[in-house]
Scaffold this motif. Sequence first.
Motif, PDB file in Angstrom:
ATOM      1  N   ARG A 168       6.456  11.720  -3.613  1.00 13.94           N
ATOM      2  CA  ARG A 168       6.727  11.838  -4.653  1.00 13.94           C
ATOM      3  C   ARG A 168       6.210  11.316  -5.313  1.00 13.94           C
ATOM      4  O   ARG A 168       8.019   9.930  -6.172  1.00 13.94           O
ATOM      5  CB  ARG A 168       8.165  12.962  -4.725  1.00 13.94           C
ATOM      6  N   LEU A 169       5.667   9.965  -6.266  1.00 11.14           N
ATOM      7  CA  LEU A 169       5.670   8.497  -6.616  1.00 11.14           C
ATOM      8  C   LEU A 169       5.757   9.218  -7.857  1.00 11.14           C
ATOM      9  O   LEU A 169       6.582   8.516  -9.035  1.00 11.14           O
ATOM     10  CB  LEU A 169       4.790   7.840  -6.734  1.00 11.14           C
ATOM     11  N   ALA A 191       0.841  -1.349  -0.178  1.00 11.48           N
ATOM     12  CA  ALA A 191      -0.158   0.451   0.225  1.00 11.48           C
ATOM     13  C   ALA A 191       1.224   1.669  -0.301  1.00 11.48           C
ATOM     14  O   ALA A 191       1.975   1.291   0.295  1.00 11.48           O
ATOM     15  CB  ALA A 191      -0.885  -0.103   0.958  1.00 11.48           C
ATOM     16  N   ARG A 192       0.612   2.345  -0.628  1.00 12.58           N
ATOM     17  CA  ARG A 192       1.132   3.711  -0.571  1.00 12.58           C
ATOM     18  C   ARG A 192       1.856   4.257   0.678  1.00 12.58           C
ATOM     19  O   ARG A 192       3.159   4.445   0.301  1.00 12.58           O
ATOM     20  CB  ARG A 192       0.477   4.951  -1.352  1.00 12.58           C
ATOM     21  N   GLU A 193       1.144   3.883   1.701  1.00  8.57           N
ATOM     22  CA  GLU A 193       2.300   4.272   3.156  1.00  8.57           C
ATOM     23  C   GLU A 193       2.271   3.188   3.521  1.00  8.57           C
ATOM     24  O   GLU A 193       3.990   3.501   3.894  1.00  8.57           O
ATOM     25  CB  GLU A 193       0.604   4.250   4.889  1.00  8.57           C
ATOM     26  N   LYS A 194       2.519   1.877   3.326  1.00 10.75           N
ATOM     27  CA  LYS A 194       3.737   1.118   3.785  1.00 10.75           C
ATOM     28  C   LYS A 194       5.573   1.255   3.053  1.00 10.75           C
ATOM     29  O   LYS A 194       6.026   0.550   3.120  1.00 10.75           O
ATOM     30  CB  LYS A 194       3.359  -0.893   3.156  1.00 10.75           C
ATOM     31  N   ALA A 195       5.006   1.391   1.197  1.00  6.32           N
ATOM     32  CA  ALA A 195       6.099   1.505   0.580  1.00  6.32           C
ATOM     33  C   ALA A 195       7.187   2.673   0.984  1.00  6.32           C
ATOM     34  O   ALA A 195       8.110   2.514   0.642  1.00  6.32           O
ATOM     35  CB  ALA A 195       5.732   1.987  -0.522  1.00  6.32           C
ATOM     36  N   ILE A 243       6.588   0.951  -7.189  1.00  3.56           N
ATOM     37  CA  ILE A 243       6.527   1.920  -7.703  1.00  3.56           C
ATOM     38  C   ILE A 243       6.163   1.969  -9.922  1.00  3.56           C
ATOM     39  O   ILE A 243       5.433   3.265 -10.081  1.00  3.56           O
ATOM     40  CB  ILE A 243       8.063   2.714  -8.290  1.00  3.56           C
ATOM     41  N   THR A 244       6.851   1.576  -9.868  1.00  2.65           N
ATOM     42  CA  THR A 244       6.194   1.083 -11.520  1.00  2.65           C
ATOM     43  C   THR A 244       4.913   1.048 -12.163  1.00  2.65           C
ATOM     44  O   THR A 244       4.296   0.849 -12.943  1.00  2.65           O
ATOM     45  CB  THR A 244       7.289   0.333 -11.954  1.00  2.65           C
ATOM     46  N   ASP A 245       4.342  -0.279 -11.466  1.00  2.50           N
ATOM     47  CA  ASP A 245       3.227  -0.565 -11.152  1.00  2.50           C
ATOM     48  C   ASP A 245       1.625   0.743 -10.801  1.00  2.50           C
ATOM     49  O   ASP A 245       1.041   1.072 -11.534  1.00  2.50           O
ATOM     50  CB  ASP A 245       2.822  -1.435 -10.043  1.00  2.50           C
ATOM     51  N   THR A 246       2.538   0.884 -10.195  1.00  4.53           N
ATOM     52  CA  THR A 246       2.081   2.337  -9.932  1.00  4.53           C
ATOM     53  C   THR A 246       1.673   3.394 -10.777  1.00  4.53           C
ATOM     54  O   THR A 246       0.868   4.063 -11.528  1.00  4.53           O
ATOM     55  CB  THR A 246       2.018   3.585  -8.469  1.00  4.53           C
ATOM     56  N   ALA A 247       3.231   3.407 -11.231  1.00  2.11           N
ATOM     57  CA  ALA A 247       3.375   4.298 -12.651  1.00  2.11           C
ATOM     58  C   ALA A 247       1.962   3.804 -13.592  1.00  2.11           C
ATOM     59  O   ALA A 247       1.355   5.185 -14.557  1.00  2.11           O
ATOM     60  CB  ALA A 247       4.648   4.277 -13.517  1.00  2.11           C
ATOM     61  N   PHE A 248       2.176   3.086 -14.147  1.00  2.00           N
ATOM     62  CA  PHE A 248       0.929   1.960 -15.494  1.00  2.00           C
ATOM     63  C   PHE A 248      -0.096   2.709 -14.424  1.00  2.00           C
ATOM     64  O   PHE A 248      -0.884   3.058 -15.835  1.00  2.00           O
ATOM     65  CB  PHE A 248       2.148   1.140 -14.997  1.00  2.00           C
ATOM     66  N   GLU A 249      -0.504   2.177 -13.850  1.00  4.84           N
ATOM     67  CA  GLU A 249      -1.617   2.623 -13.127  1.00  4.84           C
ATOM     68  C   GLU A 249      -2.479   4.254 -13.503  1.00  4.84           C
ATOM     69  O   GLU A 249      -4.035   4.343 -13.619  1.00  4.84           O
ATOM     70  CB  GLU A 249      -2.517   2.165 -12.177  1.00  4.84           C
TER      71      GLU A 249
END
Length: 477
Positions: A77-78, A37-41, A128-134
Amino acid sequence: MADQTMLKFVTVEKAMPEKRPPDLRKEDFQEIYGEYAREKAAEQAGRCSQCGVPYCQTHCPLHNNIPDWLRLTAEGRLEEAYELSQATNTFPEICGRICPQDRLCEGNCVIEQSGHGTVTIGSVEKYITDTAFEMGWVKPIAPKTERSESVGIIGAGPGGLAAADMLRRAGLQVTVYDRYDRAGGLMTYGIPGFKLEKPVVMQRIDQLEDGGVSFVLNCTVGDEISFADIRDKHDFVVIATGVYKSRELQAPGVGADGLVRAIDYLTASNRKSFGDDVPEFDSGELNAEGKRVVVIGGGDTAMDCVRTAVRQGATSVKCLYRRDRANMPGSQREVANAEEEGVEFVWLTAPKGFKGDRIEGVIVQKMRLGQPDATGRQSPEVIDGADYVEDADLVIMALGFEPEDLPSLWETPKLEVTRWGTVKADFRTHETALERVYAVGDIVRGASLVVWAIRDGREAAEAILAKIAEHTTLAAE
């Protein structure tokens, strides 16, 4: 004032993404690790010590700017973190999944060495990259100007695709030739879905196609098209074929039904996951269901085979390796995952022969470790009189890969190779003995890691662009 975002490794413990329990993950080919999750990352990235000499970066073949993108992740700052990771790595979402981080970045993390547990670099990179694609931050390739120079790339694995990406971004006309019906090489057909789900690979290939890279598939160089034709057609050529010739075993009983090569076994399984018609799988020839399976080898390919066999419903899965656990080349993390899933490792054993015209068992000889060999590893020695038979219905040979004889197959004797059959290439520019022909990845290194192939592909692209710039400058003068 001290940075409150970073250096939390003393107060925050290492935490990997949640791993699905073995009894559930054995039932499918989905990846075994969940997503942060964002907070855990942010929390885990904040454990980075921001050390003055970042050994994680030094020991990464791509020299990724790991401390900086960890800091950006910790600060939320993803998108900037993605841009920074993408600047040095063509496929961070793939490396985050399949790199042996325990031997590279994470294994050399300063806080790991001090006993606090490594920063989970690979999992953060994947996040980071999975989030970037989403979020749509991964933009289509859009060269500022189109150039007339064209490059033919032979092989659609990580090395070839990394070169294709950089060259296309610079505006060159890029065509990739590959023997298979899908691009991706071993990322598509060699690595199982539980380590690298196939949509992750396909989305990058789609990005390359959408950006103007042409793919010529089902095309074996030397058959459908000659190497000479590719050279005539393009200004530059990059050889990125990988090494697909399986090392063979010389022993009584080789050739029996039920004795198969790892690459054939894994390819059949991956094709099935795409929904392809795979007669060899349906007939049971390359399917472990209901069988006693023995895998021979100790590398990452062997780990892929044993864990695939578990998921196909084998009644038992054993892995024979001639050295001990400490000396095996495969990832220790993968060994632990396999053991959790019920694989039995039989250390210090090697096949002496095989029983039955249709495999009934492996004649196993027990080994001990003797004096170190030229590489410094202890050499296995046979213990006389300690042979026994390991019952088996399917034996998978995962003994590594060797290069094909490209000069002969391609009728190009001037393509220089080493005594191991790998292509000779300059270690900086990757240019071969043939002018404007480059070679990258496993066909130069021998069987190696995806991340090294990516590095080679990027370096060869840089060398090609430098040569074009040099000629452009000379022409202008």
